[in-house]
Design a protein around this motif. Structure first.
Motif, PDB file in Angstrom:
ATOM      1  N   ILE A 707       0.948  -1.231   0.066  1.00  0.00           N
ATOM      2  CA  ILE A 707       0.021  -0.203  -0.043  1.00  0.00           C
ATOM      3  C   ILE A 707       0.920   1.154  -0.039  1.00  0.00           C
ATOM      4  N   SER A 708       0.350   2.212  -0.796  1.00  0.00           N
ATOM      5  CA  SER A 708       1.511   3.436  -1.049  1.00  0.00           C
ATOM      6  C   SER A 708       0.496   4.750  -1.050  1.00  0.00           C
ATOM      7  N   LEU A 709       1.165   5.798  -0.389  1.00  0.00           N
ATOM      8  CA  LEU A 709       0.487   6.925  -0.252  1.00  0.00           C
ATOM      9  C   LEU A 709       0.427   7.455  -1.539  1.00  0.00           C
ATOM     10  N   LYS A 710      -0.789   8.030  -1.987  1.00  0.00           N
ATOM     11  CA  LYS A 710      -1.253   8.595  -3.289  1.00  0.00           C
ATOM     12  C   LYS A 710      -0.305  10.041  -3.486  1.00  0.00           C
ATOM     13  N   ASP A 711      -0.604  10.856  -2.259  1.00  0.00           N
ATOM     14  CA  ASP A 711      -0.264  12.248  -2.483  1.00  0.00           C
ATOM     15  C   ASP A 711       0.628  12.514  -1.148  1.00  0.00           C
ATOM     16  N   ILE A 712       2.173  12.311  -1.293  1.00  0.00           N
ATOM     17  CA  ILE A 712       2.892  12.286  -0.442  1.00  0.00           C
ATOM     18  C   ILE A 712       3.130  13.952   0.392  1.00  0.00           C
ATOM     19  N   HIS A 713       2.236  14.804  -0.275  1.00  0.00           N
ATOM     20  CA  HIS A 713       2.309  16.298   0.019  1.00  0.00           C
ATOM     21  C   HIS A 713       1.089  16.649   0.762  1.00  0.00           C
ATOM     22  N   LEU A 714       0.248  15.691   0.799  1.00  0.00           N
ATOM     23  CA  LEU A 714      -1.109  16.189   1.340  1.00  0.00           C
ATOM     24  C   LEU A 714      -0.933  16.305   3.033  1.00  0.00           C
ATOM     25  N   LEU A 715      -1.310  17.573   3.432  1.00  0.00           N
ATOM     26  CA  LEU A 715      -1.114  17.716   4.831  1.00  0.00           C
ATOM     27  C   LEU A 715      -2.352  17.695   5.595  1.00  0.00           C
ATOM     28  N   LYS A 716      -2.755  16.241   5.681  1.00  0.00           N
ATOM     29  CA  LYS A 716      -3.701  16.046   6.505  1.00  0.00           C
ATOM     30  C   LYS A 716      -3.848  14.457   6.404  1.00  0.00           C
TER      31      LYS A 716
END
Length: 781
Positions: A707-716
């Motif tokens: 499983i991977s993070l889609k948006d590594i810049h999402l601040l929540k």
């Protein structure tokens, strides 16, 4: 290796022969609870010889030849002997219970009728030389002779009618004075000489064990003609306390096709029982019974200890420390308290205790043989002052001789231990012995018996009225015993008034312990004023203690005397502050479904910032707070850099050649793909990031997915920001990379639209102002 393959070939040869033989023999249906069944069909090769018996005896060549069909005239045990053309012999036993449709599991025992009923040798008979008064010493049932019989166990569930166990075992009469009862207890033993030294079945679904060396079919002891449930009830109340007891399951027993009533199937207390429950090797343990009598192993350690204890001054701390090093004092207190609560009239004669042979191991006790309890002789027994019986010196041979009360008397000489004992007693009276709790357990035990109990009562000539009366005795005891014992405690130890202690707190934030016992929110317990009282508030890992709602104390541990009629405990927990590194260091990928033989689980971290971040002494955890990995010093994640934390770093590096990021480990514990919560904390134990796998992964992953993070810049924190994709250890995943690229393109498009909008607005304003000025000039000039 050659020897191993030779064994395999031999095994498969034997398996093939046996499978071929039994494949040629068809018995339909197989044994079980087949209500109303009238015939059994038997098919076997024409060049076989086949014989059978109907009375439980082992068939031989003089027995009746097997026809193609056998008619059943009622409950029947069919024991077959098949002889192939080469003279090899094979036996099968099938029990057909056809006269009653049972709801409980069934045990069918088949053996030579003389083993059970012969007037001179039968194990159920008096024999030649029995006393004329109970318990009839000298009778055959007092002999220890073991007989070989066939043992079948049927679950009796609609989807599982066939025998779950069908093998030869050893059987003998079991018990003490209860041997004199019409219904006898039986011990079942699996031994190599009978074909197998294990009964391979999970007889008790509530336990994890699938193999048993021995079992007990218990007749209820002295309660055989009463409720038949007292011993079971007493031990079931101990569930979850840590005190050892024999697990239970009700069964129906048949002997050679004859209905033998309801029995209590129990574990047998021996070295195999201790090994199963503790993991101790049987050669590394000691079991004692009664007055320092050996059951298994060497008795020397206990005998030295008990001899020394008798002469110790228990007001001296060094002596208390010595005793605490030799025995589990709280375990013994619970054992003693349980004996007192149940009013056991035979406690002095039924004592068993065990330990590992190591010098640091402690003696612990086993709670068993509790049939002389719960008002067995009438409703007045609830008033029995067992506290005095079990804690005071009495010069009597039975039921409470001096040696049986020595340990508790010595422990209670110490003020601190006496306070612990009193508080423990109050705690158990308010929890496991609280009337609503005990009554619910009692009802749960007798309810499944209701469809069967009348058959049992009729079989043994017990009136339903007598049975119901004993159930009433037990109910009355459960309702009234706690308040009676509180009175006995107050008198025995000259205690002041009681106090109602109430505990309220948010259980998801922490745990509260009263006198070292965990209590749930809403707990109400009666304790004595004037006795030192200990309370501990322990926050969960993500929370911290913030004070008490009932006082100004700000420490999580309270030692005090209760001096009021009511006292409320209300600890306050609050969530730990988030780390300043939150959203700077992110968990970006989790591989929790990997073949442990290849590279194990791993977790990827990412530094979003333009600066290196030192994560030395940070902590990584899963759901289990005991699972913890501390990042070694120095551990630094480069700007915009990745770091892999591996369950097995060597295996990871062997599998993933030349990873594009640093790899550290090993964190040791495995991750559960669909269940774990992965948590990351900084060196001050402030939460940096967490991922709930059970909220993300709805099904098992394959060995090539993570499983991977889609948006590594999402601040929540957003569950929807995760996806399942191919592993990308130490680098940005394809989706994340494409997502970032799309985000940049979207930003560029937005900027283009923005600037285009500004330009359009400027042009519009220019032309509008030009038009307006021209229009005004025309009309004004």
């Amino acid at each position: 290796m050659k020897l191993y393959h030779s064994y395999r070939l031999v095994f498969f040869f034997i398996y093939a022969v046996v499978s071929t033989v039994y494949g040629q023999i068809s018995i339909s249906p197989k044994g079980g609870n087949h209500y109303g069944l009238r015939e059994v069909n038997i098919d076997y090769p024409s060049d076989y010889k086949a014989y059978y018996t109907l009375d439980g005896s082992t068939p031989n060549k003089r027995s009746t030849s097997v026809p193609g069909k056998i008619e059943l005239g009622g409950n029947t045990v069919l024991r077959f002997l098949f002889i192939d053309k080469e003279g090899k012999q094979f036996e099968q036993t099938h029990s057909y219970i056809v006269e009653k449709k049972h709801t409980l599991p069934i045990v069918s025992i088949a053996g030579n009728p003389a083993y059970f009923f012969d007037s001179l040798e039968g194990m159920f008979e008096m024999g030649c030389c029995a006393d004329t008064v109970s318990p009839y010493f000298g009778a055959n049932f007092w002999k220890k002779k073991e007989r070989a019989v066939n043992f079948e166990f049927f679950e009796n569930a609609p989807k599982n009618k066939d025998a779950n166990v069908n093998q030869i075992v050893g059987i003998k009469i079991f018990g003490g004075f209860s041997k004199a009862m019409p219904q006898k207890s039986l011990a079942i033993h699996a031994r190599n000489k009978y074909g197998s030294n294990k009964l391979k079945y999970a007889f008790f679904p509530q336990l994890p064990f699938k193999k048993y060396k021995s079992l007990i079919l218990r007749n209820g002891g002295n309660d055989m003609e009463g409720s038949h449930i007292r011993d079971v009830l007493a031990t079931q109340l101990m569930k979850g306390t840590g005190l050892f007891y024999q697990e239970y399951r009700p069964v129906i027993v048949y002997i050679n096709g004859k209905y033998w009533g309801k029995y209590n199937l129990r574990e047998k207390i021996n070295e195999h029982f201790i090994k199963a429950h503790t993991g101790y090797h049987k050669d590394s343990l000691v079991i004692m019974r009664h007055n320092a009598d050996k059951q298994y192993g060497s008795p020397s350690d206990y005998r030295k200890f008990i001899s020394k204890l008798a002469n110790l001054d228990m007001t001296i701390k060094e002596n208390v420390d010595y005793v605490a090093s030799k025995m589990d004092i709280r375990n013994y207190f619970l054992y003693n308290i349980a004996q007192i609560y149940t009013g056991n009239g035979d406690a002095g004669g039924n004592i068993r205790y065990y330990k590992h042979v190591s010098d640091t191991a402690k003696w612990r006790w086993i709670f068993y043989d509790l049939d002389a309890t719960f008002n067995i002789n009438g409703n007045k027994e609830v008033l029995k002052n067992s506290l005095v019986d079990f804690t005071a010196l009495k010069n009597e041979a039975w039921p409470n001789p001096p040696w049986s009360t020595l340990i508790i008397r010595k422990l209670l000489e110490n003020d601190s231990l006496r306070y612990v004992y009193i508080n423990d007693f109050c705690f158990y009276l308010s929890t496991i012995f609280e009337p609503k709790t005990t009554t619910a357990i009692f009802n749960d035990l007798i309810s499944p018996l209701e469809p069967e109990i009348d058959f049992h009562l009729q079989r043994w000539g017990i009136s339903r009225k007598k049975y119901n009366q004993h159930l009433s005795y037990i109910s009355s005891f459960l309702l009234n015993r706690p308040k009676v014992i509180l009175m006995h405690l107050q008198n025995r130890f000259d205690l002041p008034a009681t106090s109602l202690i109430t505990v309220n707190y948010q259980e998801e934030f922490g745990t509260v312990y009263i006198n070292d016992k965990k209590v749930k929110s809403g707990f109400n317990g009666i304790f004595f004023q004037g006795i030192p009282f200990h309370c501990l508030a322990e926050p969960n890992f993500d929370y911290e203690f913030a004070g008490w709602g009932h006082s100004k104390e700000i420490i999580p541990e309270i030692y005090q005397m209760i001096s009021s009629n009511q006292y409320t405990i209300s600890p306050i927990f609050r969530e730990r502050r988030k780390s300043p590194f939150a959203f700077k260091i992110r968990i970006t990928e989790i591989d929790s479904y990997q073949d442990k033989n290849k590279h194990g689980d791993w977790i990827e971290l990412f530094n979003r910032t333009e600066q290196p971040i030192d994560i030395s002494n940070w902590i990584l955890k899963d759901n289990n707070d005991k699972h913890s990995f501390t990042f070694p010093a120095p551990t630094i994640i480069a700007p915009k850099g990745f770091l892999i934390v591996a369950q097995d770093s060597a295996a990871f590096l062997k599998y993933f050649k030349n990873p594009q990021s640093d790899v550290i480990g090993s964190f040791g514990f495995g991750l559960e793909a669909n269940k774990d919560k992965i948590r990351l904390y900084d060196a001050q134990l402030r939460k940096v990031d967490e991922v709930n796998l059970h909220k993300i992964v709805s099904k098992d992953l394959s060995d090539t997915l993570s499983i991977s993070l889609k948006d590594i810049h999402l601040l929540k924190y957003d569950i929807d920001n995760w996806l399942v994709e191919s592993t990308s250890a130490g680098k940005q995943g394809d989706f994340s990379k494409n997502h970032e690229l799309e985000s940049r393109k979207k930003q560029q498009r937005m900027l283009l639209l923005f600037y285009s909008g500004i330009l359009s607005t400027i042009l519009f304003l220019f032309f509008f102002s030009f038009f307006l000025s021209s229009f005004l000039s025309f009309f004004l000039f």
